[in-house]
Design an enzyme around this catalytic site. Structure first.
Site, PDB file in Angstrom:
ATOM      1  N   ASP A  35       0.838  -1.207   0.000  1.00 42.71           N
ATOM      2  CA  ASP A  35       0.000   0.000   0.000  1.00 42.71           C
ATOM      3  C   ASP A  35       0.870   1.254   0.000  1.00 42.71           C
ATOM      4  O   ASP A  35       0.561   2.247  -0.668  1.00 42.71           O
ATOM      5  CB  ASP A  35      -0.910   0.007   1.237  1.00 42.71           C
ATOM      6  N   ASP A  39       0.837   4.218  -2.712  1.00 42.39           N
ATOM      7  CA  ASP A  39       0.592   5.609  -2.349  1.00 42.39           C
ATOM      8  C   ASP A  39       1.716   6.517  -2.842  1.00 42.39           C
ATOM      9  O   ASP A  39       1.478   7.658  -3.258  1.00 42.39           O
ATOM     10  CB  ASP A  39       0.436   5.740  -0.831  1.00 42.39           C
ATOM     11  N   SER A  84     -12.950   5.677  -0.896  1.00 47.26           N
ATOM     12  CA  SER A  84     -11.724   5.385  -0.172  1.00 47.26           C
ATOM     13  C   SER A  84     -11.414   6.546   0.761  1.00 47.26           C
ATOM     14  O   SER A  84     -12.095   7.580   0.745  1.00 47.26           O
ATOM     15  CB  SER A  84     -10.572   5.164  -1.156  1.00 47.26           C
ATOM     16  N   LEU A  85     -10.384   6.399   1.588  1.00 46.34           N
ATOM     17  CA  LEU A  85      -9.988   7.444   2.528  1.00 46.34           C
ATOM     18  C   LEU A  85      -8.634   8.008   2.138  1.00 46.34           C
ATOM     19  O   LEU A  85      -7.770   7.298   1.627  1.00 46.34           O
ATOM     20  CB  LEU A  85      -9.893   6.878   3.952  1.00 46.34           C
ATOM     21  N   GLU A 116     -11.053   4.483  15.328  1.00 45.44           N
ATOM     22  CA  GLU A 116     -11.332   3.054  15.178  1.00 45.44           C
ATOM     23  C   GLU A 116     -10.141   2.376  14.512  1.00 45.44           C
ATOM     24  O   GLU A 116      -9.446   2.993  13.702  1.00 45.44           O
ATOM     25  CB  GLU A 116     -12.584   2.833  14.317  1.00 45.44           C
ATOM     26  N   LYS A 118      -8.132   0.344  11.872  1.00 45.49           N
ATOM     27  CA  LYS A 118      -8.307   0.146  10.435  1.00 45.49           C
ATOM     28  C   LYS A 118      -8.095  -1.336  10.133  1.00 45.49           C
ATOM     29  O   LYS A 118      -6.954  -1.804  10.038  1.00 45.49           O
ATOM     30  CB  LYS A 118      -7.333   1.008   9.643  1.00 45.49           C
ATOM     31  N   ASP A 120      -7.810  -4.753   8.151  1.00 47.68           N
ATOM     32  CA  ASP A 120      -7.214  -5.041   6.846  1.00 47.68           C
ATOM     33  C   ASP A 120      -7.985  -6.176   6.193  1.00 47.68           C
ATOM     34  O   ASP A 120      -7.606  -7.352   6.283  1.00 47.68           O
ATOM     35  CB  ASP A 120      -5.741  -5.415   7.032  1.00 47.68           C
ATOM     36  N   ARG A 144     -17.429  -3.851  -2.200  1.00 50.72           N
ATOM     37  CA  ARG A 144     -17.173  -2.463  -2.569  1.00 50.72           C
ATOM     38  C   ARG A 144     -17.160  -2.283  -4.080  1.00 50.72           C
ATOM     39  O   ARG A 144     -17.631  -1.281  -4.601  1.00 50.72           O
ATOM     40  CB  ARG A 144     -15.829  -2.018  -1.979  1.00 50.72           C
ATOM     41  N   GLU A 186     -16.360  -4.419   7.568  1.00 53.86           N
ATOM     42  CA  GLU A 186     -15.189  -5.065   6.984  1.00 53.86           C
ATOM     43  C   GLU A 186     -15.238  -6.566   7.225  1.00 53.86           C
ATOM     44  O   GLU A 186     -15.452  -7.023   8.362  1.00 53.86           O
ATOM     45  CB  GLU A 186     -13.917  -4.490   7.608  1.00 53.86           C
ATOM     46  N   TYR A 236     -16.945  -7.057  10.909  1.00 58.78           N
ATOM     47  CA  TYR A 236     -17.006  -5.976  11.891  1.00 58.78           C
ATOM     48  C   TYR A 236     -17.749  -4.800  11.270  1.00 58.78           C
ATOM     49  O   TYR A 236     -17.360  -4.290  10.221  1.00 58.78           O
ATOM     50  CB  TYR A 236     -15.607  -5.536  12.299  1.00 58.78           C
ATOM     51  N   LYS A 302     -12.603   9.704  12.371  1.00 57.77           N
ATOM     52  CA  LYS A 302     -13.790  10.319  11.771  1.00 57.77           C
ATOM     53  C   LYS A 302     -14.285  11.454  12.661  1.00 57.77           C
ATOM     54  O   LYS A 302     -14.248  11.343  13.893  1.00 57.77           O
ATOM     55  CB  LYS A 302     -14.920   9.294  11.617  1.00 57.77           C
ATOM     56  N   LYS A 326      -1.879   5.519   8.644  1.00 58.21           N
ATOM     57  CA  LYS A 326      -1.264   4.235   8.306  1.00 58.21           C
ATOM     58  C   LYS A 326      -0.050   3.992   9.197  1.00 58.21           C
ATOM     59  O   LYS A 326       0.831   4.850   9.321  1.00 58.21           O
ATOM     60  CB  LYS A 326      -0.845   4.204   6.830  1.00 58.21           C
ATOM     61  N   CYS A 421      18.934 -14.450 -21.153  1.00 56.31           N
ATOM     62  CA  CYS A 421      17.751 -14.893 -20.423  1.00 56.31           C
ATOM     63  C   CYS A 421      18.085 -16.179 -19.663  1.00 56.31           C
ATOM     64  O   CYS A 421      18.637 -17.115 -20.248  1.00 56.31           O
ATOM     65  CB  CYS A 421      16.595 -15.142 -21.395  1.00 56.31           C
ATOM     66  N   CYS A 424      15.961 -19.198 -21.612  1.00 60.37           N
ATOM     67  CA  CYS A 424      16.112 -19.599 -23.015  1.00 60.37           C
ATOM     68  C   CYS A 424      17.457 -19.181 -23.614  1.00 60.37           C
ATOM     69  O   CYS A 424      17.736 -19.477 -24.780  1.00 60.37           O
ATOM     70  CB  CYS A 424      14.972 -19.033 -23.860  1.00 60.37           C
ATOM     71  N   CYS A 439      13.815 -10.174 -22.133  1.00 61.79           N
ATOM     72  CA  CYS A 439      14.038 -11.262 -23.077  1.00 61.79           C
ATOM     73  C   CYS A 439      13.090 -11.036 -24.247  1.00 61.79           C
ATOM     74  O   CYS A 439      11.876 -10.937 -24.054  1.00 61.79           O
ATOM     75  CB  CYS A 439      13.755 -12.618 -22.421  1.00 61.79           C
ATOM     76  N   CYS A 444      10.133 -17.916 -25.442  1.00 58.99           N
ATOM     77  CA  CYS A 444      10.807 -18.234 -24.182  1.00 58.99           C
ATOM     78  C   CYS A 444       9.852 -19.004 -23.270  1.00 58.99           C
ATOM     79  O   CYS A 444       8.712 -18.568 -23.041  1.00 58.99           O
ATOM     80  CB  CYS A 444      11.252 -16.949 -23.494  1.00 58.99           C
TER      81      CYS A 444
END
Length: 709
Positions: A35, A39, A84-85, A116, A118, A120, A144, A186, A236, A302, A326, A421, A424, A439, A444
């Protein structure tokens, strides 16, 4: 000497990379970067577009919410977008957000925040309607999807034990809820269930899942409810809506009502009075990561008051009244023991670090991506170095830096890219202006394996059962050889050893000539499995032209471009005959993409493959999109949020009527279409005297043409 790419080339390259990773993340559940890396790419693109606003286009990843819903379930619109946030990565960014909130509200009003964890996992909306005896019953569960349209996974949601199938009249009364309401929350896979699932997969000869988030997303989208039930997903809840609007006056009241109604609400939530208290909550929450039994990657903050949320409103893709903090990536120190090289579908050579095993973020890590030669040079890393390994979004680990060692006697060796390569032995090529070695041998075996996986994948021809283990067997590898060679695991590397049995396929077209007796010679393939696979292969012939184009694996041609090519040309023959000029007239096709398409169809081997796919009965025609002329010669710019139309829908309507949609306002702009929260583009339109339309005026223009303007 390499020529530095222009800002336009840099922007287009970043867009292509972001779209690729959005597709992997949102459609295929197979993310290849963290992530944090995503970002960083997005922020680089935002910065470049801010410096060159004339290059902003409506289809840029910066102008959209997320990826498309995948096929296999009925698509259903959300009552309101599941946005999204925005993210904060440090306390300064969080304080700056808090100040923006404070500045946007009257000084006389106090502001409270709800913190709260987050989680995953996968966002899912649950819709409840009137049941018997005054109760409410579950009527629909939606993923979503792309934020506007989700997938109906009701049957699978019903198997999640923490999702109430009904809410009694007494609980509705206690919670203050009507019989019809919507819950958002979630879906997560607890770590214990994740471990058990991977043990079962390994026992069945399947590759283990990468992490609980991907496993949860893949599980909720499986077409087998029994499998979903076995996985023991959890849910949740954190939002309550009625007809798309927030139901209660505060987020804290929402959490209380959800608990009263019998929904599982995460216990680690707190209402606080200021940002400093928010930071205190974050400092308490981060150490919990290792003890919770489920994955979290941050804290969501929030504004508590629903009335204040309404006044703060939204940007184009996120609410202004919420933000995600995050957590820093989890890291550990280990030794770089070797570097291996994997060959991808387009021939790209990727260096992968072989590491002394180290435990990072709940997983033992033995491999980490090194991306390319430029990244190796930037890190200054050598074989034998002590390195720090990070798992930011808990997807593919990466080396962040070399750890300085004093007095170490461990031998260190420079990392040297091979001249050939590794599969090959074809000499590798590095094109001018690019960082990757490739390559160029279209035959290949490493490229073929990736081509087969891509062609059969769910977002392309959707051949269920034709996964990486079976692909390896079709190319002549035993399961034992595949597992031994699959040391790169989640990086999706092709086996490096030579096949020890006869290969059954030599191109993707050979999939369609497989016979039952061929499949029965493979390990762990019985009568039922063989019949099922052959049925899936036959069914794939019904996939539309855009999927076939995507399946060819043309460099730079992703899902959106493949759809645009099918819409514009209407047949494979017309696409093959198209000149570079014909191609660049399409909105999603620039000179770089046009060159790649022409290069593909100018290759005899590729034309032979297309010919064979035609012979096997794949779909080679589509309904060509006929463009109207009512808006021909007019250029539009879209800004803000329209009442009913998404930006994509408005863009589609304008282009179908012959108009053009641009990303920036200039004197050449015919109209600016403005909705709520319109920003600087509206200001510029007013300063230049460009006519401004609302949604109703746009619809009138679409119906009657320019004479109504």
């Amino acid at each position: 000497m390499r020529t530095a790419p222009t800002p336009g080339q840099q922007i287009e390259a970043l867009r292509d990379e972001l779209r690729h990773h959005e597709h992997l993340y949102y459609v295929l559940d197979e993310p290849k970067i963290t992530d944090a890396e995503y970002d960083k790419l997005m922020n680089r693109l935002k910065k470049l577009e801010a410096e060159h606003p004339a290059l902003i286009t409506p289809d840029s990843p910066t102008q959209r919410v997320g990826g498309k819903p995948r096929e296999g379930f009925v698509k259903t619109p959300h009552s309101r977008p599941m946005l999204s946030l925005d993210n904060a990565y440090n306390e300064d960014e969080l304080r700056a957000w808090g100040q923006r909130v404070r500045d946007a509200l009257p000084a006389s009003e106090s502001v409270q925040f709800v913190c709260e964890l987050k989680l995953d996992g996968l966002s899912v909306a649950l819709h409840y309607g009137p049941g018997s005896h005054g109760s409410a019953q579950l009527v629909r569960g939606l993923t979503r999807g792309d934020g506007t349209i989700g997938e109906d996974v009701t049957t699978n949601v019903r198997t999640i034990r923490s999702v109430p199938l009904s809410v009694s009249a007494a609980k509705l009364k206690a919670a203050g809820l009507p019989q019809s309401f919507e819950v958002r929350g979630e879906v997560v896979l607890p770590q214990a269930a994740f471990v058990k699932m991977n043990e079962d997969r390994v026992a069945q000869g399947l590759a283990p899942a990468v992490n609980p988030r991907n496993a949860a997303a893949g599980t909720i989208r499986t077409l087998e409810p029994n499998i979903v039930a076995q996985r023991r997903l959890d849910y949740y809840a954190y939002f309550l809506l009625e007809n798309g609007e927030m139901l209660l006056p505060a987020q804290s009241a929402t959490l209380d009502a959800l608990r009263a109604a019998g929904f599982r609400v995460n216990q680690h939530a707190r209402t606080v009075a200021n940002i400093e208290n928010v930071i205190g909550f974050i400092q308490e929450a981060e150490p919990l990561r290792e003890t919770l039994g489920y994955e979290i990657d941050g804290v969501v903050i929030k504004v508590d008051s629903t009335a204040q949320q309404r006044r703060l409103g939204f940007t184009g893709k996120a609410p202004r009244w919420a933000i995600a903090y995050k957590f820093p990536a989890r890291a550990a120190t280990t030794r770089l023991e070797d570097v291996l090289f994997q060959v991808g579908r387009t021939g790209k050579l990727t260096p992968v670090a072989a590491l002394a095993p180290v435990f990072v973020g709940g997983t033992t890590v033995t491999r980490a991506t090194l991306h390319n030669a430029d990244e190796i040079e930037r890190l200054g890393v050598r074989i034998g170095d002590l390195v720090e390994v990070e798992r930011g979004g808990d997807v593919i680990p990466k080396i962040t830096h070399v750890v300085e060692e004093k007095g170490s006697k461990t031998p260190r060796h420079k990392i040297t890219f091979p001249a050939e390569c590794p599969r090959c032995k074809t000499p590798l090529v590095r094109e001018e202006g690019e960082v990757d070695w490739r390559c160029v041998n279209a035959s290949c075996p490493a490229r073929l394996e990736e081509e087969l996986r891509h062609f059969a994948s769910r977002g392309v021809m959707n051949i269920e059962g034709l996964g990486e283990v079976l692909v390896a067997q079709l190319l002549g590898h035993s399961i034992a050889e595949h597992e031994a060679d699959d040391a790169l695991g989640e990086n999706g590397d092709a086996p490096t050893g030579a096949p020890t049995r006869k290969a059954l396929v030599h191109s993707v077209a050979d999939i369609y000539t497989l016979k039952k007796e061929d499949l029965l010679t493979l390990e762990r393939i019985g009568e039922k499995s063989a019949d099922s696979l052959l049925e899936q292969i036959e069914r794939s012939k019904q996939q539309p032209l855009n999927r076939v184009i995507l399946g060819l694996g043309i460099r730079h041609v992703g899902e959106r471009t493949a759809q645009a090519l099918a819409d514009e040309f209407g047949s494979m023959d017309a696409l093959i005959a198209a000149s570079a000029d014909d191609l660049t007239r399409i909105n999603d096709v620039g000179p770089k993409v046009a060159e790649a398409i022409r290069e593909y169809f100018d290759n005899k081997r590729n034309l032979d493959l297309v010919k064979r796919l035609r012979t096997e009965g794949l779909t080679f025609t589509a309904e060509k999109r006929v463009r109207g002329t009512k808006l021909e010669g007019l250029t539009f710019v879209l800004t803000g949020t329209l009442p009913n139309l998404t930006r994509e829908a408005a863009k589609e309507k304008i282009e179908s009527a012959g108009g053009k949609v641009s990303g920036s306002v200039s004197k050449k702009t015919s109209y600016v279409v403005a909705g709520e929260e319109a920003g600087s583009k509206l200001d510029k339109a007013n300063s230049l005297g460009v006519p401004v339309l609302d949604e109703a005026a746009l619809l009138r223009l679409l119906e009657h043409g320019a004479e109504v303007a």
